[in-house]
Design an enzyme around this catalytic site. Structure first.
Site, short mmCIF file in Angstrom:
data_model
loop_
_atom_site.label_atom_id
_atom_site.label_comp_id
_atom_site.label_asym_id
_atom_site.label_seq_id
_atom_site.Cartn_x
_atom_site.Cartn_y
_atom_site.Cartn_z
CG ASP A 63 9.30 2.99 78.18
OD1 ASP A 63 10.52 2.69 77.81
OD2 ASP A 63 9.15 4.45 78.67
CE LYS A 89 9.62 11.64 64.00
NZ LYS A 89 9.41 11.35 62.66
CG ASN A 104 12.64 6.88 74.96
OD1 ASN A 104 12.38 5.89 75.55
ND2 ASN A 104 12.23 7.24 73.89
CB SER A 129 20.13 9.77 62.72
OG SER A 129 19.81 11.01 62.13
CE1 TYR A 153 16.75 10.99 67.17
CE2 TYR A 153 18.14 12.02 65.37
CZ TYR A 153 17.34 11.13 65.81
OH TYR A 153 17.15 10.15 64.81
CE LYS A 157 18.06 7.52 67.13
NZ LYS A 157 17.34 5.94 66.97
CG PHE A 182 21.34 10.55 54.64
CD1 PHE A 182 21.88 9.44 54.96
CD2 PHE A 182 22.28 11.80 54.32
CE1 PHE A 182 23.52 9.47 54.95
CE2 PHE A 182 23.45 11.71 54.50
CZ PHE A 182 24.06 10.55 54.93
P1 NAD Z 1 8.46 7.85 65.40
O1 NAD Z 1 8.68 8.86 66.16
O2 NAD Z 1 7.41 7.99 64.21
O3 NAD Z 1 8.48 6.45 65.63
C1 NAD Z 1 9.44 5.89 66.54
C2 NAD Z 1 8.31 5.17 67.42
O4 NAD Z 1 8.73 4.60 68.77
C3 NAD Z 1 6.94 5.85 67.94
O5 NAD Z 1 5.93 5.24 67.57
C4 NAD Z 1 7.19 5.92 69.41
O6 NAD Z 1 5.66 5.90 70.04
C5 NAD Z 1 7.77 4.78 69.72
N1 NAD Z 1 8.61 4.72 71.12
C6 NAD Z 1 9.63 5.97 71.33
N2 NAD Z 1 10.15 5.56 72.65
C7 NAD Z 1 9.65 4.44 72.82
C8 NAD Z 1 9.75 3.60 74.20
N3 NAD Z 1 10.57 3.92 75.11
N4 NAD Z 1 9.23 2.43 74.09
C9 NAD Z 1 8.54 1.92 73.08
N5 NAD Z 1 7.99 2.61 72.08
C10 NAD Z 1 8.72 4.06 71.87
O7 NAD Z 1 9.99 8.09 64.35
P2 NAD Z 1 10.42 7.55 62.91
O8 NAD Z 1 10.37 8.74 61.94
O9 NAD Z 1 9.49 6.52 62.57
O10 NAD Z 1 11.81 7.06 63.25
C11 NAD Z 1 12.28 5.67 63.54
C12 NAD Z 1 13.55 5.76 63.95
O11 NAD Z 1 14.27 6.13 62.93
C13 NAD Z 1 14.01 6.57 65.26
O12 NAD Z 1 14.69 5.64 65.90
C14 NAD Z 1 14.58 7.62 64.69
O13 NAD Z 1 15.56 8.28 65.47
C15 NAD Z 1 15.32 7.08 63.37
N6 NAD Z 1 15.62 8.10 62.36
C16 NAD Z 1 14.31 8.64 61.95
C17 NAD Z 1 14.63 9.57 60.86
C18 NAD Z 1 13.51 10.52 60.25
O14 NAD Z 1 13.85 11.58 59.60
N7 NAD Z 1 12.26 10.16 60.44
C19 NAD Z 1 15.88 9.92 60.21
C20 NAD Z 1 16.85 9.37 60.93
C21 NAD Z 1 16.84 8.27 61.82
C1 WQD Z 2 15.00 19.64 56.00
C2 WQD Z 2 15.47 21.04 55.58
C3 WQD Z 2 15.21 22.82 57.21
C4 WQD Z 2 11.07 22.55 58.05
C5 WQD Z 2 16.16 15.87 60.53
C6 WQD Z 2 16.86 15.57 61.74
C7 WQD Z 2 17.56 14.55 61.47
C8 WQD Z 2 17.05 13.38 60.74
C9 WQD Z 2 16.46 13.64 59.69
C10 WQD Z 2 16.33 11.79 62.38
C11 WQD Z 2 16.14 21.90 56.35
C12 WQD Z 2 14.09 23.19 56.05
C13 WQD Z 2 12.26 22.32 57.41
C14 WQD Z 2 10.51 23.87 57.85
C15 WQD Z 2 12.31 24.54 56.22
N1 WQD Z 2 16.06 12.91 61.60
N2 WQD Z 2 12.92 23.48 56.57
N3 WQD Z 2 11.27 24.52 56.98
O1 WQD Z 2 16.70 19.07 59.71
O2 WQD Z 2 17.56 17.92 57.60
O3 WQD Z 2 16.84 16.60 59.57
O4 WQD Z 2 15.33 14.67 60.11
O5 WQD Z 2 17.35 11.07 62.74
O6 WQD Z 2 18.16 14.13 62.46
O7 WQD Z 2 17.56 16.84 62.36
O8 WQD Z 2 15.24 17.56 58.24
O9 WQD Z 2 13.06 17.97 57.43
O10 WQD Z 2 13.69 19.26 59.57
O11 WQD Z 2 14.73 19.91 57.05
O12 WQD Z 2 12.78 25.29 55.32
O13 WQD Z 2 9.35 24.10 58.21
O14 WQD Z 2 14.05 21.84 55.51
O15 WQD Z 2 15.82 24.11 57.44
O16 WQD Z 2 17.19 22.47 55.58
P1 WQD Z 2 16.81 17.82 58.95
P2 WQD Z 2 13.76 18.54 58.28
#
Ligand code: NAD
Ligand code: WQD
Length: 354
Positions: A63, A89, A104, A129, A153, A157, A182
């Site tokens: 961690d 996330k 975290n 994000s 969340y 960020k 995005f």
């Molecule tokens: P994810 O949950 O798949 O990956 C995050 C990883 O970090 C996981 O493997 C988890 O086990 C690990 N982790 C969490 N806390 C930890 C800690 N304290 N120490 C060590 N490991 C830890 O998420 P992701 O979708 O790959 O997202 C990666 C990053 O991008 C995150 O910071 C998330 O907030 C950001 N982000 C994701 C999205 C998205 O839609 N997926 C969008 C915007 C931003």
């Molecule tokens: C997309 C669209 C839902 C699920 C999230 C986080 C954001 C960022 C990206 C990390 C929305 C709709 C969804 C379902 C649906 N992550 N939907 N049925 O909400 O845009 O963003 O991921 O930083 O912080 O909030 O993504 O994929 O959840 O939704 O209709 O079962 O799909 O309402 O309009 P979102 P999402």
């Protein structure tokens, strides 16, 4: 500043982190990967190695808030730069457990910065994000759009961005690139890596994929009363391989300018929920049953990037479209109907040394 070649990746077993490990290994970087597997499995590294035909590098289960353990990793390896994905996330969970998210996401980032500073490592790429923009309204949003996070969340960020900007202002040796993603979706084209949420998926694309493969009966569509062309909410979906490539390009540009820079990562095109359903149905050759339900609390009408800044700065643009995202997500889902569960453990366990 020389171009970094040994990269420490936090959260490297996760969705975006694992694809970025592939991209960096394919481009000759040496990696040190840290993950606590709170939302992932070490099994992904077997797949990363199959794809790249390279040893991932040193993988540590820890961690990042454990500063003593983190420091030991920095003692052991000569790190040039850090790509910091590790965070929780889940937006919905963050509204119920805000302290878990601040602890975290913000605590993890400050612990990392402390250890980086103690080891004279000053280059960082940070996962931010689009959620920090909140309900900023219609039209593409550029990086000057005021932050207005609407859940813990997103606030976590935004707080990280604020503290990173302050650190860069006061400690000129630090260079930070914050990338505001995005909606990253899709999978590696091999079908070996993809998005594998535990339980019921929160996010649209993995839910659609699980309906298409028959794991779930129908997709809940959250709201068809938005002021959008078809009434469903609009987002900017970005292929996870484009997202991964952007991190590799970011590392090329870390040394361009001291201080902190912020870039949106998106395609710049808005797609509705019904657009995604149609594109996925075309990719998998079958209908994706859905049901219109009320809006999901906290959802916003539209979030689309103005992705011009990163294109002007680095000449980087995403190259994959929604059809590619759906095709690759479908391939991963077909090959892994139950995600990574059941695939073999990494031969070296969860930690391997160089
Ligand atoms: P994810 O949950 O798949 O990956 C995050 C990883 O970090 C996981 O493997 C988890 O086990 C690990 N982790 C969490 N806390 C930890 C800690 N304290 N120490 C060590 N490991 C830890 O998420 P992701 O979708 O790959 O997202 C990666 C990053 O991008 C995150 O910071 C998330 O907030 C950001 N982000 C994701 C999205 C998205 O839609 N997926 C969008 C915007 C931003
Ligand atoms: C997309 C669209 C839902 C699920 C999230 C986080 C954001 C960022 C990206 C990390 C929305 C709709 C969804 C379902 C649906 N992550 N939907 N049925 O909400 O845009 O963003 O991921 O930083 O912080 O909030 O993504 O994929 O959840 O939704 O209709 O079962 O799909 O309402 O309009 P979102 P999402």
């Amino acid at each position: 500043m020389r171009k970094p070649s040994t990269i420490l990746v936090t959260g490297g077993a996760g969705f975006i982190g694992s694809h970025t490990c592939v991209e960096l290994l394919d481009h000759g970087y040496e990696l040190i990967v840290i993950d606590d597997y709170s939302n992932s499995t070490p099994q992904v590294f077997t797949r990363v190695e199959r794809i790249t035909d390279r040893f991932v590098g040193a993988v540590y289960e820890l961690d990042i808030r454990d500063r003593r353990a983190l420091s030991a990793v920095f003692d052991r390896h000569s790190v040039d730069a850090v790509v910091h994905f590790a965070a929780h996330k889940a937006v919905g969970e963050s509204t119920r457990m805000p302290i878990k998210y601040y602890d975290n996401n913000v605590g993890g980032t400050t612990a990392l910065l402390r250890v980086m500073q103690e080891h004279a490592v000053h280059q960082l790429v940070f996962s931010s994000s689009c959620s920090i923009y909140g309900d900023a309204g219609r039209g593409p949003l550029d990086e000057s759009t005021p932050a207005a996070p609407t859940n813990p969340y997103a606030s976590s960020k935004w707080l990280c961005e604020l503290l990173l900007a302050d650190v860069c202002a006061r400690c000129p040796e630090f260079t930070v690139l914050a990338l505001r993603y995005f909606n990253p979706v899709g999978a590696h084209p091999s079908g070996l890596l993809g998005e594998d949420p535990g339980g019921v998926p929160d996010n649209l694309m993995p839910y659609v994929a699980q309906v298409a493969v028959g794991r779930r009966e129908r997709l809940p569509v959250f709201g068809q009363d938005y002021a959008t062309p078809d009434g469903t909410a609009v987002r900017d979906y970005l292929h996870v391989m484009d997202t991964a490539e952007a991190h590799r390009v970011a590392l090329d540009h870390l040394a361009d300018r001291p201080g902190m820079q912020i870039f949106n990562l998106g395609v710049g095109a808005g797609r509705s929920v019904l657009d995604v359903i149609s594109a996925f149905a075309a990719a998998c050759g079958r209908a994706v049953p859905y049901q219109i339900l009320p809006r999901r609390p906290g959802d916003v009408t539209e979030l689309v990037a103005d992705a011009g800044a990163v294109a002007r700065a680095w000449g980087w643009r995403p190259t994959r479209d929604l059809a590619d995202m759906c095709r690759d997500a479908w391939r991963f889902q077909q090959l892994n109907p139950h995600g990574y569960a059941g695939s073999g453990r990494h031969p070296n366990g969860t930690r391997h040394d160089p």
